[in-house]
Write a protein that holds these residues in place. Structure first.
Motif, short mmCIF file in Angstrom:
data_model
loop_
_atom_site.label_atom_id
_atom_site.label_comp_id
_atom_site.label_asym_id
_atom_site.label_seq_id
_atom_site.Cartn_x
_atom_site.Cartn_y
_atom_site.Cartn_z
N TYR A 62 0.83 -1.21 0.00
CA TYR A 62 0.00 0.00 0.00
C TYR A 62 0.87 1.26 0.00
CZ TYR A 62 -3.77 3.17 1.38
OH TYR A 62 -4.69 4.20 1.42
N SER A 63 2.11 1.12 0.47
CA SER A 63 3.03 2.26 0.55
C SER A 63 3.97 2.35 -0.64
CB SER A 63 3.85 2.16 1.85
OG SER A 63 3.01 2.10 2.97
N ALA A 64 3.66 1.65 -1.71
CA ALA A 64 4.54 1.65 -2.88
C ALA A 64 4.73 3.05 -3.45
CB ALA A 64 3.99 0.72 -3.95
N SER A 81 -3.20 9.07 -6.19
CA SER A 81 -3.81 8.25 -7.23
C SER A 81 -3.39 8.69 -8.64
CB SER A 81 -5.33 8.28 -7.12
OG SER A 81 -5.82 9.60 -7.20
N GLU A 82 -2.88 9.92 -8.76
CA GLU A 82 -2.43 10.39 -10.07
C GLU A 82 -1.18 9.63 -10.52
OE1 GLU A 82 -3.38 14.86 -10.90
OE2 GLU A 82 -2.78 14.69 -8.80
N LEU A 83 -0.43 9.07 -9.58
CA LEU A 83 0.73 8.26 -9.95
C LEU A 83 0.31 7.05 -10.78
CD1 LEU A 83 2.57 8.27 -6.50
CD2 LEU A 83 3.39 9.40 -8.59
N ALA A 84 -0.91 6.57 -10.53
CA ALA A 84 -1.41 5.39 -11.22
C ALA A 84 -2.29 5.73 -12.42
CB ALA A 84 -2.20 4.52 -10.24
N ALA A 85 -2.34 6.99 -12.80
CA ALA A 85 -3.16 7.40 -13.95
C ALA A 85 -2.72 6.67 -15.21
CB ALA A 85 -3.09 8.91 -14.15
N ALA A 86 -3.67 6.49 -16.13
CA ALA A 86 -3.39 5.72 -17.33
C ALA A 86 -2.30 6.33 -18.20
CB ALA A 86 -4.67 5.57 -18.14
N GLY A 124 2.39 4.14 -14.20
CA GLY A 124 1.03 3.88 -13.75
C GLY A 124 0.76 2.41 -13.48
N ALA A 125 1.22 1.53 -14.36
CA ALA A 125 0.96 0.10 -14.20
C ALA A 125 1.57 -0.44 -12.90
CB ALA A 125 1.51 -0.67 -15.40
N LEU A 126 2.75 0.06 -12.56
CA LEU A 126 3.41 -0.36 -11.33
C LEU A 126 2.56 -0.01 -10.11
CD1 LEU A 126 5.83 -1.27 -9.57
CD2 LEU A 126 6.75 1.04 -9.83
N PHE A 127 2.08 1.22 -10.04
CA PHE A 127 1.31 1.65 -8.88
C PHE A 127 -0.08 1.00 -8.85
CE2 PHE A 127 4.34 5.23 -9.43
CZ PHE A 127 4.98 5.10 -8.20
N ARG A 128 -0.65 0.76 -10.01
CA ARG A 128 -1.95 0.07 -10.04
C ARG A 128 -1.82 -1.36 -9.54
NH1 ARG A 128 -2.31 2.96 -14.95
NH2 ARG A 128 -1.80 1.13 -16.22
N THR A 129 -0.74 -2.02 -9.94
CA THR A 129 -0.51 -3.40 -9.49
C THR A 129 -0.27 -3.44 -7.98
OG1 THR A 129 0.44 -4.01 -11.63
CG2 THR A 129 0.97 -5.43 -9.75
N ALA A 130 0.50 -2.49 -7.47
CA ALA A 130 0.77 -2.44 -6.02
C ALA A 130 -0.52 -2.24 -5.25
CB ALA A 130 1.75 -1.32 -5.71
N ASP A 131 -1.40 -1.37 -5.73
CA ASP A 131 -2.68 -1.15 -5.05
C ASP A 131 -3.56 -2.40 -5.10
OD1 ASP A 131 -2.11 1.40 -4.26
OD2 ASP A 131 -3.29 2.40 -5.81
N LEU A 132 -3.56 -3.09 -6.23
CA LEU A 132 -4.35 -4.32 -6.34
C LEU A 132 -3.86 -5.36 -5.34
CD1 LEU A 132 -6.48 -6.08 -7.73
CD2 LEU A 132 -4.74 -6.69 -9.44
N VAL A 133 -2.55 -5.56 -5.28
CA VAL A 133 -1.98 -6.53 -4.33
C VAL A 133 -2.31 -6.13 -2.90
CG1 VAL A 133 0.19 -7.46 -3.42
CG2 VAL A 133 -0.15 -7.25 -5.89
N ASP A 176 -10.33 0.22 -6.75
CA ASP A 176 -9.74 1.51 -7.13
C ASP A 176 -8.61 1.33 -8.14
OD1 ASP A 176 -10.06 4.29 -6.63
OD2 ASP A 176 -8.18 4.31 -5.53
N SER A 177 -7.85 0.26 -7.96
CA SER A 177 -6.72 0.02 -8.85
C SER A 177 -7.17 -0.33 -10.26
CB SER A 177 -5.85 -1.12 -8.31
OG SER A 177 -6.50 -2.38 -8.44
N ARG A 178 -8.42 -0.78 -10.39
CA ARG A 178 -8.96 -1.14 -11.70
C ARG A 178 -9.70 0.02 -12.34
NH1 ARG A 178 -5.66 -4.30 -13.07
NH2 ARG A 178 -4.60 -3.16 -11.42
N LEU A 179 -9.78 1.15 -11.64
CA LEU A 179 -10.50 2.33 -12.14
C LEU A 179 -9.56 3.54 -12.14
CD1 LEU A 179 -13.81 1.87 -10.12
CD2 LEU A 179 -13.52 1.46 -12.58
#
Length: 211
Positions: free
Chosen positions: A6-8, A27-32, A37-46, A85-88
């Motif tokens: 969660y702290s990625a 959340s802007e770090l994970a923007a498309a 972005g893919a790295l932070f989205r994956t970290a949030d999903l995990v 959230d990680s998928r949106l």
């Protein structure tokens, strides 16, 4: 592991993300449109999946103790909403891109922006509720001594950081500046992560006492 994943977002500090930590949403770090972005989205999903998995056994074992049930249920909501959230992801970063902000104000961004706001709000509401409720449970029921001792300090700090973030968001959306929005939100998230680590450290002690 959930707290660490969660702290990625802290890896933004040594990296050139192009976003200002003092004013940008995490959340802007994970923007498309962001390079990492893919790295932070994956970290949030995990993180979301791990937190949900950790919360369900606690909820099942809570019995009829109100604060324990409320806390573990809130932690489950936090985990589930973080995974969703990680998928949106946002399509762009409104605090760093004036064109993105203009499209957002005009309602010309994808529907995922509105859905992301809902899932993010649910995630943070779940996190704050879990921090408060499980800390109260630790003190009220005589559980988890480390959390019972240190948790109240983290609760106060978390509530202060949450208030700062909410005021800064309101100011930003009203066009009155960013009020160090990014710093407030990062403090909020960091405190949640510290609290999660404290909870994880506390739980084995209680299990040991039961054995």
């Amino acid at each position: 592991m959930g707290a660490l994943s969660y702290s990625a977002w802290v890896v933004e500090l040594p990296l050139a993300t192009g976003l200002d930590p003092l004013r940008s949403y995490v959340s802007e770090l994970a923007a498309a449109d962001q390079p990492l972005g893919a790295l932070f989205r994956t970290a949030d999903l995990v993180a979301g999946v791990l937190l949900l998995a950790a919360a369900l056994p606690g909820l099942a074992a809570a019995g009829r103790r109100f604060w324990a049930v409320a806390g573990w249920a809130a932690l489950a909501v936090f985990g589930a909403a973080t995974a969703v959230d990680s998928r949106l992801p946002l399509s762009c970063a409104p605090t760093a891109d004036a064109a993105c902000a203009a499209r957002e104000d005009a309602g010309l961004v994808p529907a995922a922006h509105a859905a992301h706001a809902v899932s993010s709000g649910l995630a943070m509401a779940g996190a704050v509720t879990a921090v408060v409720a499980l800390t109260v449970a630790a003190r009220r029921y005589g559980w988890w001594p480390p959390l019972a001792r240190t948790g109240p300090v983290l609760v106060v700090l978390e509530l202060a950081a949450t208030a700062w973030t909410l005021v800064a968001v309101a100011a930003f959306e009203a066009g009155r500046g960013h009020w160090a929005l990014g710093a407030g939100q990062r403090a909020q998230l960091l405190l949640v992560a510290v609290w999660l680590l404290l909870l994880a450290r506390s739980l084995p002690r209680r299990r040991g006492r039961r054995r």
